[in-house]
Design a protein around this motif. Structure first.
Motif, PDB file in Angstrom:
ATOM      1  N   HIS A 163      39.728  28.955  25.207  1.00 53.25           N
ATOM      2  CA  HIS A 163      40.334  29.979  26.067  1.00 53.25           C
ATOM      3  C   HIS A 163      40.252  29.548  27.528  1.00 53.25           C
ATOM      4  CE1 HIS A 163      41.517  33.976  27.432  1.00 53.25           C
ATOM      5  NE2 HIS A 163      40.521  33.922  28.297  1.00 53.25           N
ATOM      6  N   GLU A 164      39.083  29.063  27.936  1.00 51.95           N
ATOM      7  CA  GLU A 164      38.914  28.615  29.321  1.00 51.95           C
ATOM      8  C   GLU A 164      39.770  27.389  29.618  1.00 51.95           C
ATOM      9  OE1 GLU A 164      37.230  30.217  31.797  1.00 51.95           O
ATOM     10  OE2 GLU A 164      37.156  31.761  30.250  1.00 51.95           O
ATOM     11  N   ARG A 165      39.936  26.518  28.634  1.00 49.70           N
ATOM     12  CA  ARG A 165      40.834  25.373  28.790  1.00 49.70           C
ATOM     13  C   ARG A 165      42.242  25.853  29.133  1.00 49.70           C
ATOM     14  NH1 ARG A 165      42.799  22.155  23.507  1.00 49.70           N
ATOM     15  NH2 ARG A 165      43.908  24.164  23.342  1.00 49.70           N
ATOM     16  N   GLY A 166      42.712  26.861  28.416  1.00 47.59           N
ATOM     17  CA  GLY A 166      44.037  27.396  28.674  1.00 47.59           C
ATOM     18  C   GLY A 166      44.166  27.992  30.062  1.00 47.59           C
ATOM     19  N   LEU A 167      43.122  28.685  30.528  1.00 51.58           N
ATOM     20  CA  LEU A 167      43.152  29.260  31.878  1.00 51.58           C
ATOM     21  C   LEU A 167      43.187  28.165  32.933  1.00 51.58           C
ATOM     22  CD1 LEU A 167      40.629  32.252  31.640  1.00 51.58           C
ATOM     23  CD2 LEU A 167      43.120  32.275  31.355  1.00 51.58           C
ATOM     24  N   ARG A 186      46.544  26.671  33.333  1.00 51.10           N
ATOM     25  CA  ARG A 186      47.420  27.626  34.011  1.00 51.10           C
ATOM     26  C   ARG A 186      47.090  27.745  35.507  1.00 51.10           C
ATOM     27  NH1 ARG A 186      47.210  33.406  31.399  1.00 51.10           N
ATOM     28  NH2 ARG A 186      45.401  33.674  32.766  1.00 51.10           N
ATOM     29  N   SER A 234      47.597  18.316  29.664  1.00 48.47           N
ATOM     30  CA  SER A 234      47.377  18.026  28.251  1.00 48.47           C
ATOM     31  C   SER A 234      47.402  16.525  28.005  1.00 48.47           C
ATOM     32  CB  SER A 234      48.454  18.713  27.399  1.00 48.47           C
ATOM     33  OG  SER A 234      49.733  18.228  27.745  1.00 48.47           O
ATOM     34  N   ALA A 254      42.456  28.293  19.480  1.00 53.62           N
ATOM     35  CA  ALA A 254      43.006  28.315  20.843  1.00 53.62           C
ATOM     36  C   ALA A 254      43.960  29.480  21.046  1.00 53.62           C
ATOM     37  CB  ALA A 254      43.732  26.999  21.133  1.00 53.62           C
ATOM     38  N   ARG A 277      47.022  31.890  21.737  1.00 49.54           N
ATOM     39  CA  ARG A 277      48.250  31.775  22.533  1.00 49.54           C
ATOM     40  C   ARG A 277      48.097  30.810  23.700  1.00 49.54           C
ATOM     41  NH1 ARG A 277      47.700  34.801  27.144  1.00 49.54           N
ATOM     42  NH2 ARG A 277      45.923  36.245  27.197  1.00 49.54           N
ATOM     43  N   LEU A 278      46.864  30.389  24.005  1.00 50.78           N
ATOM     44  CA  LEU A 278      46.656  29.426  25.088  1.00 50.78           C
ATOM     45  C   LEU A 278      46.570  27.994  24.574  1.00 50.78           C
ATOM     46  CD1 LEU A 278      44.095  31.348  27.348  1.00 50.78           C
ATOM     47  CD2 LEU A 278      46.533  30.984  27.767  1.00 50.78           C
ATOM     48  N   ASP A 320      42.693  34.888  36.651  1.00 44.53           N
ATOM     49  CA  ASP A 320      44.080  34.697  37.080  1.00 44.53           C
ATOM     50  C   ASP A 320      44.181  34.142  38.493  1.00 44.53           C
ATOM     51  OD1 ASP A 320      45.225  35.837  34.672  1.00 44.53           O
ATOM     52  OD2 ASP A 320      44.541  37.786  35.418  1.00 44.53           O
TER      53      ASP A 320
END
Length: 532
Positions: free
Chosen positions: A86-90, A93, A101, A128, A130-131, A405
């Motif tokens: 989750h933190e990877r996805g943030l 972003r 990636s 993972a 949606r992220l 965010d």
């Protein structure tokens, strides 16, 4: 109100104004800078103090991955993997100029490895949510060879291709420092905390010293956060001299090779080496990074050095999976970082590869808040937890974290036409290019083997709080990690530019050059028969 910057003089002036800080953070690595970002974004008056340079320690010596940790799946630690993914996805972003990636190939040399690894990476993708960065998939033998032309082909059956995150660790740290000051924090590097101020057993601040002048400051604070990573126990003992050890630190070594060893864009991941660790070979800044090891330590040196057996291990294992086997003379640079592992097995099996990578936030009777453990990928969660506790200790107004965010300084999609080495500047690139064009010699390369130019040294001094040749060549640029010999050759010119920018004399310039050369020599492998 003018935007705050990393200017040392500006931040020193704000420190000298006095008053009581809401939160003082000790440590300018990933967690300390993340804590400063979180606290200042909530509106708390925040100061972060770093003894050496931002990201001087482990935070500039990682494997350069933003990842969930494939190995933790085998341990059944799904919570840690899910949180990290989750933190990877943030991060992708919020800092797309620094985090991106990367495709990884897991080669299979036995038929059973294909379904075994495939199921594990399928679960990795699902955690993972949606992220996610992309789906894993089967790869035929021909596809593996196409993606990784230098892979060892004997007995190769196929592989699994999956996607994970990669970043430049020290550059992200500098971006976090700039984000913190833009949110209203003050940040000073080369400013060690030498003691704690206590009243009736409660901490009311810190004693800090300007390493450049020797001047000492009494800094009052409602809450003090110890975010010093592998050195957390040393700060805890400033509070409680007999405090039992919280950490069982370990060391991870890496080597850097020429891109000819892995010429494509696909990294290689070996899920299990003979010591149970994951081995990576990763394209990074037009080099190949190979790591890592896991060696328990009984002390936490400021400048950890890879052991000979670690370097031999990495060279040997790289040779097991690459057709072009590296030798000691192929190593462009070697380095080691410390892991602040939480010691949950005191008196039991302390094999560090098995200790927890999760973090802990501990509040002492004095009110000292210690946050340690974890890894780069989860720095934001660690920071949020630490600030929650600091706010409680200090009796501050309850404000939720806003960092999930919050765009990190320099945010932008990769700048159009950016040279790969300069893409890390993100939104600052246009201003940097103007500086390079306006400075005499600004576009001159520091060394033919390095991608950096003289204007970047000026930029580092003016905008990124670089105070030494090491700051520039190790962390504002990554020259020391990419090619230690080339960085040694570049040091005199960097010292000359810095001396001009910082108003230093010839003696300072020569001393800086000598200091850096001595440090950089430790990033080169020792000849056989000697021990680093």
């Amino acid at each position: 109100m003018p935007t705050h910057t990393l200017s040392r003089q500006e931040n020193l002036d704000r420190l000298r104004e006095g008053g009581i800080w809401d939160v003082v953070v000790i440590g300018g690595g990933a967690t300390g800078l993340g804590t400063a970002v979180d606290a200042s974004a909530r509106g708390y008056r925040t100061l972060v103090l770093e003894a050496l340079d931002f990201a001087h320690g482990t935070s500039s010596r990682s494997t350069k991955l933003v990842h969930g940790g494939v190995r933790y799946l085998a341990q059944g630690n799904l919570h840690l993997v899910r949180e990290a993914l989750h933190e990877r996805g943030l991060l992708v972003r919020n800092a797309p100029h620094l985090v991106h990636s990367r495709e990884f190939m897991v080669p299979a040399y036995r038929y059973w490895q294909m379904p075994f690894y495939g199921i594990g990476l399928w679960l990795y993708d699902r955690l993972a949510g949606r992220l996610g960065l992309g789906r894993s998939r089967w790869a035929s033998r021909a596809t593996v060879i196409e993606r990784v032309p230098t892979i060892r082909r004997e007995h190769l059956r196929g592989g699994i291709l999956y996607v994970d995150g990669q970043f430049d660790d020290a550059r992200l740290a500098i971006a976090l420092a700039r984000t913190a000051v833009e949110q209203g924090a003050s940040a000073l590097n080369h400013f060690p905390v030498v003691g704690l101020i206590k009243n009736g057993g409660r901490i009311e601040g810190v004693r800090a010293q300007d390493a450049e002048t020797g001047e000492e400051y009494a800094v009052r604070a409602r809450a003090v956060v110890n975010a010093t990573g592998a050195y957390a126990d040393a700060v805890r003992r400033l509070d409680e001299p007999d405090a039992p050890a919280l950490l069982a630190p370990s060391q991870g070594a890496h080597i850097v090779l020429d891109r000819s060893f892995l010429p494509g864009t696909t990294a290689v991941m070996v899920p299990k080496t003979e010591d149970g660790r994951v081995l990576f070979a990763i394209p990074w800044h037009d080099r190949v990074l190979v790591g890592t090891t896991d060696v328990p330590l009984t002390r936490t040196p400021t400048e950890p050095r890879p052991l000979r057996e670690e370097i031999d291990f990495l060279i040997r294992h790289a040779g097991l999976y690459l057709e072009k086997a590296p030798t000691l003379k192929d190593v462009k640079s070697q380095f080691a970082g410390l892991r602040p592992l939480i010691d949950a097995r005191v008196g039991k099996d302390r094999t560090t590869a098995k200790l927890s990578r999760e973090h802990a936030v501990i509040v002492a009777d004095s009110g000292l808040v210690t946050v340690t453990g974890g890894k780069w990928t989860t720095y934001r969660v660690m920071a949020e937890d630490a600030v929650d506790q600091a706010a409680r200790v200090a009796g501050l107004a309850s404000v939720p974290s806003a960092t999930a965010d919050l765009r990190i300084h320099g945010w932008c999609a990769e700048p159009a036409g950016a040279e790969k080495s300069m893409a890390v500047y993100g939104a600052d690139l246009a201003e940097l290019r103007q500086l390079i064009e306006s400075e005499p010699g600004g576009s001159e390369r520091l060394h033919p083997a390095l991608p950096y130019v003289e204007g970047e040294v000026v930029w580092a001094a003016r905008h990124e709080a670089a105070r030494s040749v090491e700051d520039v060549l190790a962390r504002r640029t990554r020259a020391l990690f990419l090619d230690a010999r080339a960085s040694i050759a570049a040091a005199p010119r960097v010292a000359e530019i810095l001396a001009r920018e910082l108003g230093k004399d010839i003696a300072w310039r020569d001393d800086q050059t000598a200091r850096f050369r001595a440090l950089a020599a430790t990033y080169l492998p020792e000849p056989k028969g000697t021990e680093p």
